[in-house]
Design a protein around this motif. Structure first.
Motif, PDB file in Angstrom:
ATOM      1  N   VAL A 186       8.188   7.807  22.779  1.00  0.00           N
ATOM      2  CA  VAL A 186       7.854   6.626  21.781  1.00  0.00           C
ATOM      3  C   VAL A 186       7.325   8.019  20.827  1.00  0.00           C
ATOM      4  O   VAL A 186       7.672   8.280  20.113  1.00  0.00           O
ATOM      5  N   ALA A 187       6.150   8.521  21.781  1.00  0.00           N
ATOM      6  CA  ALA A 187       5.125   8.780  20.387  1.00  0.00           C
ATOM      7  C   ALA A 187       5.759  10.034  19.642  1.00  0.00           C
ATOM      8  O   ALA A 187       5.429  10.622  18.680  1.00  0.00           O
ATOM      9  N   LYS A 188       6.862  11.188  20.348  1.00  0.00           N
ATOM     10  CA  LYS A 188       7.067  12.135  19.585  1.00  0.00           C
ATOM     11  C   LYS A 188       8.699  11.855  19.270  1.00  0.00           C
ATOM     12  O   LYS A 188       8.653  12.191  18.063  1.00  0.00           O
ATOM     13  N   HIS A 189       9.156  11.058  19.372  1.00  0.00           N
ATOM     14  CA  HIS A 189      10.610  11.605  18.850  1.00  0.00           C
ATOM     15  C   HIS A 189      11.206   9.552  18.631  1.00  0.00           C
ATOM     16  O   HIS A 189      12.110  10.004  17.280  1.00  0.00           O
ATOM     17  N   ALA A 190      10.354   9.075  17.959  1.00  0.00           N
ATOM     18  CA  ALA A 190      11.391   7.486  17.884  1.00  0.00           C
ATOM     19  C   ALA A 190      10.782   7.237  16.100  1.00  0.00           C
ATOM     20  O   ALA A 190       9.360   7.621  16.098  1.00  0.00           O
ATOM     21  N   ASP A 191      11.748   6.103  15.688  1.00  0.00           N
ATOM     22  CA  ASP A 191      11.592   6.114  14.111  1.00  0.00           C
ATOM     23  C   ASP A 191      10.967   4.248  14.872  1.00  0.00           C
ATOM     24  O   ASP A 191      10.353   3.654  14.150  1.00  0.00           O
ATOM     25  N   ARG A 192      11.045   3.615  16.207  1.00  0.00           N
ATOM     26  CA  ARG A 192      11.191   2.312  16.150  1.00  0.00           C
ATOM     27  C   ARG A 192      11.208   2.472  17.596  1.00  0.00           C
ATOM     28  O   ARG A 192      11.695   3.427  18.342  1.00  0.00           O
ATOM     29  N   TRP A 193       9.971   1.708  17.988  1.00  0.00           N
ATOM     30  CA  TRP A 193       9.841   1.241  19.896  1.00  0.00           C
ATOM     31  C   TRP A 193       9.881   0.014  19.553  1.00  0.00           C
ATOM     32  O   TRP A 193       9.510  -0.846  19.400  1.00  0.00           O
ATOM     33  N   ASN A 194      10.812  -0.487  21.276  1.00  0.00           N
ATOM     34  CA  ASN A 194      11.231  -1.540  21.601  1.00  0.00           C
ATOM     35  C   ASN A 194      10.352  -2.229  22.886  1.00  0.00           C
ATOM     36  O   ASN A 194      10.638  -1.255  23.436  1.00  0.00           O
ATOM     37  N   PRO A 221       0.676   6.778  13.843  1.00  0.00           N
ATOM     38  CA  PRO A 221       1.160   5.339  14.486  1.00  0.00           C
ATOM     39  C   PRO A 221       2.061   4.544  13.715  1.00  0.00           C
ATOM     40  O   PRO A 221       3.068   4.303  14.227  1.00  0.00           O
ATOM     41  N   ALA A 222       1.707   4.409  11.904  1.00  0.00           N
ATOM     42  CA  ALA A 222       2.370   3.434  11.482  1.00  0.00           C
ATOM     43  C   ALA A 222       3.797   3.749  10.928  1.00  0.00           C
ATOM     44  O   ALA A 222       4.736   3.196  10.447  1.00  0.00           O
ATOM     45  N   GLU A 223       3.822   5.361  11.591  1.00  0.00           N
ATOM     46  CA  GLU A 223       5.301   6.051  11.498  1.00  0.00           C
ATOM     47  C   GLU A 223       6.093   5.451  12.593  1.00  0.00           C
ATOM     48  O   GLU A 223       7.307   4.708  12.079  1.00  0.00           O
ATOM     49  N   ILE A 224       5.569   4.525  12.972  1.00  0.00           N
ATOM     50  CA  ILE A 224       6.292   4.362  14.274  1.00  0.00           C
ATOM     51  C   ILE A 224       7.172   2.270  14.138  1.00  0.00           C
ATOM     52  O   ILE A 224       6.051   1.973  14.826  1.00  0.00           O
ATOM     53  N   THR A 225       7.950   1.967  13.821  1.00  0.00           N
ATOM     54  CA  THR A 225       8.145  -0.123  13.624  1.00  0.00           C
ATOM     55  C   THR A 225       8.704   0.063  15.029  1.00  0.00           C
ATOM     56  O   THR A 225       8.988   0.161  16.409  1.00  0.00           O
ATOM     57  N   ARG A 226       7.674  -0.934  15.222  1.00  0.00           N
ATOM     58  CA  ARG A 226       7.428  -2.103  16.512  1.00  0.00           C
ATOM     59  C   ARG A 226       8.045  -3.242  16.477  1.00  0.00           C
ATOM     60  O   ARG A 226       8.263  -4.150  15.616  1.00  0.00           O
ATOM     61  N   SER A 253       6.590  -5.976  13.756  1.00  0.00           N
ATOM     62  CA  SER A 253       8.106  -6.183  12.281  1.00  0.00           C
ATOM     63  C   SER A 253       9.316  -6.796  12.909  1.00  0.00           C
ATOM     64  O   SER A 253      10.336  -6.771  11.249  1.00  0.00           O
ATOM     65  N   HIS A 254       9.957  -5.988  13.994  1.00  0.00           N
ATOM     66  CA  HIS A 254      10.992  -5.815  14.169  1.00  0.00           C
ATOM     67  C   HIS A 254      11.588  -6.250  15.078  1.00  0.00           C
ATOM     68  O   HIS A 254      11.322  -6.784  16.303  1.00  0.00           O
ATOM     69  N   ILE A 255      11.835  -7.960  15.013  1.00  0.00           N
ATOM     70  CA  ILE A 255      12.490  -8.689  16.122  1.00  0.00           C
ATOM     71  C   ILE A 255      13.497  -9.291  16.670  1.00  0.00           C
ATOM     72  O   ILE A 255      14.564  -9.298  15.680  1.00  0.00           O
ATOM     73  N   VAL A 256      14.077  -8.964  17.878  1.00  0.00           N
ATOM     74  CA  VAL A 256      15.406  -9.013  18.129  1.00  0.00           C
ATOM     75  C   VAL A 256      15.599 -10.614  18.695  1.00  0.00           C
ATOM     76  O   VAL A 256      14.161 -10.547  19.554  1.00  0.00           O
ATOM     77  N   LEU A 257      15.878 -11.543  18.502  1.00  0.00           N
ATOM     78  CA  LEU A 257      16.035 -12.948  19.493  1.00  0.00           C
ATOM     79  C   LEU A 257      17.119 -12.677  20.205  1.00  0.00           C
ATOM     80  O   LEU A 257      18.472 -12.780  19.912  1.00  0.00           O
ATOM     81  N   GLY A 258      17.303 -12.902  21.312  1.00  0.00           N
ATOM     82  CA  GLY A 258      18.037 -12.973  22.122  1.00  0.00           C
ATOM     83  C   GLY A 258      18.720 -13.963  22.663  1.00  0.00           C
ATOM     84  O   GLY A 258      17.789 -15.440  22.670  1.00  0.00           O
ATOM     85  N   LEU A 259      19.937 -14.119  22.091  1.00  0.00           N
ATOM     86  CA  LEU A 259      20.790 -15.531  22.728  1.00  0.00           C
ATOM     87  C   LEU A 259      21.220 -15.619  23.793  1.00  0.00           C
ATOM     88  O   LEU A 259      22.079 -15.111  24.727  1.00  0.00           O
ATOM     89  N   GLY A 260      20.942 -17.233  24.085  1.00  0.00           N
ATOM     90  CA  GLY A 260      21.387 -17.046  26.102  1.00  0.00           C
ATOM     91  C   GLY A 260      22.738 -17.638  25.436  1.00  0.00           C
ATOM     92  O   GLY A 260      23.162 -18.644  25.117  1.00  0.00           O
ATOM     93  N   ALA A 261      23.648 -17.285  27.120  1.00  0.00           N
ATOM     94  CA  ALA A 261      25.388 -17.499  27.375  1.00  0.00           C
ATOM     95  C   ALA A 261      25.207 -19.016  27.940  1.00  0.00           C
ATOM     96  O   ALA A 261      24.476 -18.796  28.950  1.00  0.00           O
ATOM     97  N   PRO A 262      26.663 -19.667  28.265  1.00  0.00           N
ATOM     98  CA  PRO A 262      27.340 -19.804  26.276  1.00  0.00           C
ATOM     99  C   PRO A 262      26.899 -20.052  24.837  1.00  0.00           C
ATOM    100  O   PRO A 262      25.854 -20.968  25.127  1.00  0.00           O
ATOM    101  N   TYR A 263      27.016 -19.342  23.888  1.00  0.00           N
ATOM    102  CA  TYR A 263      26.729 -19.789  22.864  1.00  0.00           C
ATOM    103  C   TYR A 263      27.447 -21.147  21.684  1.00  0.00           C
ATOM    104  O   TYR A 263      28.828 -21.414  22.313  1.00  0.00           O
TER     105      TYR A 263
END
Length: 286
Positions: A186-194, A221-226, A253-263
């Motif tokens: 991640v440190a070498k290659h990523a623009d974002r880390w999840n 480190p600030a170059e990589i969005t968390r 700052s990059h929030i991924v909200l996991g939705l449970g099925a059935p939707y």
């Protein structure tokens, strides 16, 4: 995030089309498993990149991606070509998510390798292969002439990707994982880390480790969005908001909200009105 398992195509399409018209929702994600991780072990699971391309053609605004691609499933040059195709179909909206692949200690995920004839190497092999894959994919997206690559895990002769992605120099590269060897990649290659789930305290600890690994190689480190994946509770939206607030306070700052099925019907609008808008109001209030 809509995991494409134990659901029908029309279910996923309905949620994505609805979300595409809601400005508060900025991005949408699938996962990259070939068999279910929960529920009926023989239930339906759609292949992530094929489905992503279909959804790219059916939406107009959302940024979109696979959270995250298993580097174990597709050779990197083929993956670069697939991702370029999705970026073109979407008009330059791809977020390129990739990771080392399922951990050896997760049997329910590991079974999909034997079921599809894929080898399952140890973690060191998986991380080393991921690092080379990131180098190969970036070069394929950016270099104007064919090149050879002779790595420990991958070897290519006359490698070339045409056309190039719509996004220049290339789509954002998001790498998922939390083990220290993966964070080095991640440190070498990523623009974002999840951070793929877990407690907020653990995520903050891993983020601090990423900072140190960036310092070791001279990267800011600030170059990589968390980024972090957080489950949505349909019954307890306040709890979901509290968890998001803690993640934001922890630097994610990059929030991924996991939705449970059935939707549920109107679930994307419900997420916006019950989770995102109330949270935004507390952030912007004086």
């Amino acid at each position: 995030m809509t995991a494409p398992a134990q659901v029908a195509y029309d279910d996923v399409l309905r949620v994505w089309r609805e979300a595409d018209g809601i400005p508060q929702i900025e991005h949408a994600w699938l996962f990259d498993h070939l068999m279910p991780l929960g529920g009926d072990p023989n239930g339906p699971t759609f292949e992530g990149w094929t489905l992503l391309c279909a959804l790219a053609a059916q939406t107009e605004r959302l940024r979109l991606g696979v959270m995250v691609t298993s580097n174990r499933f597709r050779p990197p040059a083929m993956l670069a070509k697939i991702a370029t195709t999705v970026d073109a179909v979407s008009g330059g909206r791809l977020e390129f998510g990739i990771g080392a692949g399922s951990r050896p200690g997760v049997p329910v995920a590991r079974r999909e390798y034997a079921a599809h004839g894929f080898p399952f190497h140890d973690a060191a092999h998986a991380v080393g292969s991921l690092a080379e894959a990131c180098t190969i994919i970036r070069r394929l997206w950016t270099e104007p002439v064919p090149f050879d690559f002779q790595g420990h895990y991958h070897r290519l002769s006359g490698a070339f990707c045409g056309p190039k992605p719509v996004q220049r120099p290339h789509p954002p590269i998001l790498i998922g994982g939390q083990a220290t060897p993966t964070l080095r990649v991640v440190a070498k290659h990523a623009d974002r880390w999840n951070m793929p789930g877990g407690s907020i305290d653990k995520a903050i600890e891993r983020s601090a480790m990423l900072d140190r690994l960036c310092d070791e190689i001279g990267r800011n480190p600030a170059e990589i969005t968390r980024s972090i994946v957080l489950p949505v509770s349909y019954d307890r939206p306040r709890h979901t908001r509290h968890t998001i607030r803690a993640a934001l306070d922890g630097g994610f700052s990059h929030i991924v909200l996991g939705l449970g099925a059935p939707y549920p019907t109107g679930v994307a609008r419900w997420v916006a009105d019950s989770v995102i808008v109330p949270l935004s109001d507390t952030i912007t209030a004086p």
